[in-house]
Design a protein around this motif. Structure first.
Motif, PDB file in Angstrom:
ATOM      1  N   SER A  86     -57.715 -34.189  26.336  1.00  0.00           N
ATOM      2  CA  SER A  86     -57.247 -35.449  25.752  1.00  0.00           C
ATOM      3  C   SER A  86     -57.193 -36.546  26.797  1.00  0.00           C
ATOM      4  N   ARG A 117     -55.786 -40.930  26.887  1.00  0.00           N
ATOM      5  CA  ARG A 117     -55.288 -42.098  26.177  1.00  0.00           C
ATOM      6  C   ARG A 117     -55.795 -43.348  26.870  1.00  0.00           C
ATOM      7  N   TYR A 177     -61.791 -45.702  11.460  1.00  0.00           N
ATOM      8  CA  TYR A 177     -62.313 -44.743  12.426  1.00  0.00           C
ATOM      9  C   TYR A 177     -63.747 -44.395  12.069  1.00  0.00           C
ATOM     10  N   VAL A 218     -65.143 -39.502  14.940  1.00  0.00           N
ATOM     11  CA  VAL A 218     -63.882 -39.374  15.674  1.00  0.00           C
ATOM     12  C   VAL A 218     -62.682 -39.200  14.757  1.00  0.00           C
ATOM     13  N   PHE A 242     -59.080 -38.988  16.988  1.00  0.00           N
ATOM     14  CA  PHE A 242     -58.641 -40.198  17.692  1.00  0.00           C
ATOM     15  C   PHE A 242     -57.610 -40.934  16.839  1.00  0.00           C
ATOM     16  N   LEU A 262     -55.770 -46.040  22.377  1.00  0.00           N
ATOM     17  CA  LEU A 262     -56.642 -45.113  21.670  1.00  0.00           C
ATOM     18  C   LEU A 262     -56.347 -43.725  22.210  1.00  0.00           C
ATOM     19  N   GLU A 263     -55.645 -42.954  21.409  1.00  0.00           N
ATOM     20  CA  GLU A 263     -55.333 -41.574  21.766  1.00  0.00           C
ATOM     21  C   GLU A 263     -56.514 -40.725  21.344  1.00  0.00           C
ATOM     22  N   MET A 264     -57.106 -40.012  22.293  1.00  0.00           N
ATOM     23  CA  MET A 264     -58.305 -39.226  22.027  1.00  0.00           C
ATOM     24  C   MET A 264     -58.003 -37.757  22.304  1.00  0.00           C
ATOM     25  N   ASP A 276     -68.627 -37.383  23.196  1.00  0.00           N
ATOM     26  CA  ASP A 276     -67.747 -38.545  23.317  1.00  0.00           C
ATOM     27  C   ASP A 276     -67.937 -39.267  24.651  1.00  0.00           C
TER      28      ASP A 276
END
Length: 128
Positions: free
Chosen positions: A17, A19, A61, A65, A69, A82-84, A91
């Protein structure tokens, strides 16, 4: 002077992850739609996610994603996040944030050619 500063990119393993943050200044942040876009060298810039102005709050979105996300905004800090999660090698790209004065988000409006202001990108690299 309008500024959009993206940060938070880096190298992460698949499944990890990150951010991303987009700090804005020089315009009435809460009235603007904000988007995240990404680009791989030699390819067209693509929309990742957008969020409408504070009075709207709608989100978009890309199919690739969705579910992984999450976009959010903090109008008090003039920042969009943007929390991924569950990042995958596909990606990998340079991620840019951008602002559009047409505040509310509607279908088909999260596109790069609508954006008025752009920040410099932040590199996200996902290793397999």
């Amino acid at each position: 002077e309008v500024q959009l500063q993206a940060s938070g990119g880096g190298l992460v393993q698949a499944g990890g992850s990150l951010r991303l943050s987009c700090a804005a200044s020089g315009f009435t942040f809460d009235q603007y739609r904000i988007g995240w876009f990404r680009q791989v060298s030699g390819q067209e810039r693509e929309a990742v996610s957008c969020i409408g102005s504070s009075s709207d709050g709608s989100t978009y979105y890309a199919a690739s994603v969705e579910g992984r996300f999450t976009i959010s905004r903090d109008n008090g800090r003039n920042t969009v996040y943007l929390e991924m999660n569950n990042l995958q090698p596909e990606d990998t790209a340079v991620y840019y944030c951008a602002a559009d004065r047409r505040g509310p988000l509607y279908s088909g409006s999260c596109v790069y050619y609508y954006m008025d202001y752009w920040g410099k990108g932040t590199q996200v690299t996902v290793s397999s």
